[in-house]
Structures are given as C-alpha cells and as structure tokens.
Design an enzyme around this catalytic site. Structure first.
Site, PDB file in Angstrom:
ATOM      1  N   HIS A 213       0.813  -1.220   0.000  1.00 31.49           N
ATOM      2  CA  HIS A 213       0.000   0.000   0.000  1.00 31.49           C
ATOM      3  C   HIS A 213       0.847   1.272   0.000  1.00 31.49           C
ATOM      4  O   HIS A 213       0.338   2.365  -0.248  1.00 31.49           O
ATOM      5  CB  HIS A 213      -0.982   0.005   1.181  1.00 31.49           C
ATOM      6  CG  HIS A 213      -0.350   0.228   2.519  1.00 31.49           C
ATOM      7  ND1 HIS A 213      -0.059  -0.794   3.399  1.00 31.49           N
ATOM      8  CD2 HIS A 213       0.031   1.363   3.156  1.00 31.49           C
ATOM      9  CE1 HIS A 213       0.465  -0.310   4.508  1.00 31.49           C
ATOM     10  NE2 HIS A 213       0.528   1.009   4.380  1.00 31.49           N
ATOM     11  N   ASP A 243       0.159  -7.652   1.377  1.00 27.47           N
ATOM     12  CA  ASP A 243       0.555  -6.257   1.559  1.00 27.47           C
ATOM     13  C   ASP A 243       2.073  -6.100   1.588  1.00 27.47           C
ATOM     14  O   ASP A 243       2.628  -5.376   2.412  1.00 27.47           O
ATOM     15  CB  ASP A 243      -0.058  -5.666   2.840  1.00 27.47           C
ATOM     16  CG  ASP A 243       0.014  -4.139   2.852  1.00 27.47           C
ATOM     17  OD1 ASP A 243       0.037  -3.551   1.763  1.00 27.47           O
ATOM     18  OD2 ASP A 243       0.062  -3.559   3.950  1.00 27.47           O
ATOM     19  N   SER A 325       4.856   2.699   7.856  1.00 28.77           N
ATOM     20  CA  SER A 325       4.535   1.510   7.064  1.00 28.77           C
ATOM     21  C   SER A 325       5.715   1.112   6.184  1.00 28.77           C
ATOM     22  O   SER A 325       6.293   1.937   5.481  1.00 28.77           O
ATOM     23  CB  SER A 325       3.324   1.780   6.173  1.00 28.77           C
ATOM     24  OG  SER A 325       2.152   1.899   6.947  1.00 28.77           O
TER      25      SER A 325
END
Length: 472
Positions: A213, A243, A325
């Site tokens: 993402h 992911d 992230s």
C-alpha cells in the site's frame, strides 16, 4: 522490736542472700561450651541488661557509716524497712574461649572443597582461616546478584545504531483525474510517504522490502538513504494479498548520489517471539525522517483487514505512525522480526500497532525479487456471506451475496449483478464469502469457469466467467 542498727544488719544479710541467689541463677543459665558451639561465629557478643547494683565490702562499710550517721539514703521513705535498691544499665562483654580444633570436621570440609573444584577456592581459603585464626574472619567483599539470561540483549542505542543504516524513507507521487457528477474531471496529484528495509544487495542493485500500500498506484518513487541521498526506485514485484512489495535502486544511481555502501538488515525468527519481548519500530514517521519508538510484543497472532485483505500479524505497543509503514520491527538482538504495516486508528485505543511477521516476509520478498509480480486470479466483485443462520431468517440460499461489481471486470462481463447470490463456482459449492475467495484463488488466470447464481432469492442462472489477472 529491733533497734535501727539491728535492722540495718538484717537488711544487709538479706541483700547478700538475694545477690548470691541471683549469681547462682546467672551461672546456671550460662551455656556450656561444647564442640557444636565451636562452629558458631567468634564475634564478641555484647549483651545489655538491667542488673542490680552489687556493693563491694568497702561500699557496704561506707553505707553502714552513712546509715549510722543518720543518713536516710539507703532506707525507705518512712525510715523503716529494707533500703531502696539502685538499678543501672550495665554492658557485659563475653569473650568466646579459644576453640579446640576439630580436625575431623576440618578434613571433611577440605574434601568437599577439593571435589567442588576451582570455583570453590575462595571457600577453601576461608575454611583454613576459620580453623587456624584466633580472631573471627569477616569478609568485606560485597555479594553481587547478577541477572541470569539465556540471551544477550543489546541496548536500545546499540540496536538503533546497528539497524538504522538499513532503513530507508520512501516518498511517492500519484497523479490522476477525479470525476465529478460524471460530467467533468479535475486532475490531481498526491504525495505519499512510507519506509522500507534493505534485504539484498549485489553489484547491480539494492533491493528493499516495503508494504504494497506504500507504492501501489504510484507514478514515481524516490528512496532516501541515511545521509539524505535521494534516488529513484522502481517496483519489481508486489503481492497485495500479503501487503508486501519489493522495489530496487541501481548502484549507478546510488553512486551518482554519493552513496558508496549500504547495510543489509538481518532477519530473525518471528516464531520465537513471545508476548512481552521488547521491540523497536524504526521508520519515516509522518514523513519527518527516520525515528524510533519502543514497546513490546502484545500478541503473537492477530488478524486484521488492510484494503480488503486479511493479514495475520504481530501486535505491538510500539507506536506505529503514518510513514512507519514498510519499516522494520526489531527485536533485542537487532534482528528484523516484522515489517510495520498498520495501527488501530481509534480514539478509544492506544498502543495497538501491527507488523507482518518476518517468517511470512522472507519467502515472499525473495520470490518477488527473483520472479517479479505473480499473476493473481481476479473476478471483480465485493460481497458478504449468507450463512445457514441468516439464510433461514431471510429465506435465502446459502452462498456469497454480491454487494458491488467492478466496472469492466470479469463478473460484469459474465452478467453478474448486485444482489445475486453465488452458490456454486467452478464446480464447488459456495458456503460463504470466505469459501468463494479460496475457490477463486485456486483457479488460474485465463481459465473459463461455470458460475451458478440465484437472483431475487428465487431464480437460478448459470453463467460463464473468464478469470482475469489483478496484477496485470
């Protein structure tokens, strides 16, 4: 009746008799020195006690003279009866007599020391001093309690210094056009931020693992290394259901930016993690550069949903903020045990961050680096489950209820509509949405399959569908 002088003599005899009894009682209470008492400490014992003042013969004569002179100091207030006794606090020092040597016990102690080996040399030396010294031996050496641990952990400073050179900041740009009311569109450009960790390097390129993402849909990707050197990167493979993504930068671009060497992170075994283990999250928090937060492993197995994908993750109390992230979650040995991917965003909860375990990451990123993005079966729908419980309640068949159909996707082309219930797919019975996802995942891109749907809760339709590639 006695005259005063006879009374005084009688009182002195009574005092002497009582003193004699008290001395006999003291002597009877004193313990005998036996061989067993020799093992006790030889420190001088100071005992404090309140004792009756014993008068010497000279003091008794002086007292008699004073009494004959008419002094009432030794008498009762009324001038009759025995004299008042004086009390004082007196310390008596008892010295333990010189010990007799118990050679049998000493030889036995030496044998024990010889069996214990070199670690007991200090004890043996103490035993010799104890048996041959006249004075008790008192050691001034402090006893230090040491923490026993099966693993040697690094300090937080050492961990961060060791891992930080292998962590990078990622910045992305996404451009497109937003449509309004279906009549006109407005172009836009958005900036994104994230983190990554270097897991491979050769003569041509450096490979970086991050979240899908972070880079999904990006038109351009730049990676900033330690020292503020920023170079362009490209995506070589993604796996949206996990992911995870792999991006690379060339050594040619790195050298042009002044980067001469990089540090490759060491990955640990996430299966060995336990709740309570210390961890540190490192990343480009809020796009403000690399920073670190610490915490512990809160749960070793947790399931979350990220952009429609269910992920099995670690839960940590280390703060995971926007921009973290793709950055590493590191254990006390300085090993990467996870990649930070999400946090629980609610005002009702704090300290709930999530990371993909390292044992899940390693095989996926290695495969993506070698083979690139793999084809992923795709039919272009979103739905929910009609289980046996709510099927009876709403008089509907068990299956997957279609809530959304992607425009131009395989489902739309096959004639599937919102509100249809898929009860069979490629010859397999569909019990709920999870079973449909599993069946679709077992098909191959390009396959044509049979699909049975129930429309309006009554009519059944048999359709043909061709599986597409989501990553194409």
């Amino acid at each position: 009746m006695f005259d005063p002088e006879d009374m005084i003599l009688n009182n002195k005899k009574n005092n002497e008799t009582e003193d004699t009894k008290m001395n006999e009682q003291k002597m009877s209470k004193e313990p005998e020195i036996t061989e067993e008492s020799e093992t006790t400490t030889q420190k001088e014992i100071i005992e404090g006690s309140v004792v009756e003042d014993e008068l010497t013969e000279e003091q008794q004569v002086e007292e008699e003279d004073m009494e004959t002179d008419g002094c009432s100091c030794g008498k009762a207030p009324n001038g009759e009866g025995p004299s008042l006794r004086e009390y004082r606090y007196e310390e008596q020092v008892k010295k333990t007599p010189r010990k007799r040597r118990n050679w049998a016990k000493f030889i036995a102690a030496c044998l024990i020391v010889s069996v214990a080996g070199g670690a007991s040399m200090g004890a043996g030396y103490g035993a010799v001093k104890y048996y041959f010294a006249d004075e008790p031996v008192v050691s001034n050496t402090p006893i230090i309690a040491q923490k026993v641990s099966s693993t040697t952990g690094l300090s937080a400073v050492d961990i961060i210094k060791g891992v930080k050179p292998s962590v990078v900041s990622i910045s992305t740009k996404v451009s497109g056009a937003a449509e309004y009311f279906g009549s006109f569109s407005v172009p836009y450009e958005a900036n994104g931020m994230g983190s990554g960790v270097i897991f491979y390097s050769d003569d041509d390129k450096v490979a970086i693992a991050t979240n899908n993402h972070v880079v999904n849909g990006a038109n351009s990707i730049f990676v900033t290394f330690e020292g503020d050197a920023s170079v362009p990167a490209k995506v070589v493979g993604t796996k949206s259901e996990s992911d995870l993504a792999v991006i690379t930068v060339s050594w040619e671009a790195l050298k042009s930016a002044g980067v001469k060497n990089v540090s490759v992170a060491s990955f640990g075994d996430s299966d060995h993690l336990e709740v309570g283990d210390s961890v540190i999250a490192i990343g480009n928090a809020m796009g403000m550069g690399l920073s670190a937060t610490d915490g512990m492993v809160s749960m070793t197995e947790q399931t979350i949903n990220v952009e429609g994908n269910q992920l099995n993750v670690l839960q940590t109390s280390a703060a995971i903020n926007g921009g973290n992230s793709g950055g590493p979650l590191v254990n006390s040995a300085g090993e990467v045990v996870g990649i930070n991917t999400a946090k629980y965003n609610s005002s009702m909860a704090e300290g709930m961050g999530y990371a993909i375990p390292s044992n899940v990451i390693k095989p996926i990123v290695e495969d993506l680096l070698e083979n690139g993005t793999q084809p992923r079966p795709y039919i272009g729908i979103k739905g929910t489950s009609i289980t046996s419980e709510n099927a009876d309640l709403y008089k509907l068949p068990v299956g997957a209820l279609i809530m959304e159909v992607a425009e131009g996707g395989p489902a739309e082309k096959a004639g599937i509509m919102v509100g249809d219930i898929i009860t069979s797919f490629n010859g397999n019975t569909v019990m709920d949405m999870d079973s449909l996802v599993k069946i679709v995942g077992e098909t191959k891109v390009g396959d044509t399959v049979d699909v049975h749907v129930v429309r309006d809760g009554k009519t059944g339709h048999d359709l043909k569908m061709t599986i597409a590639d989501k990553n194409s």
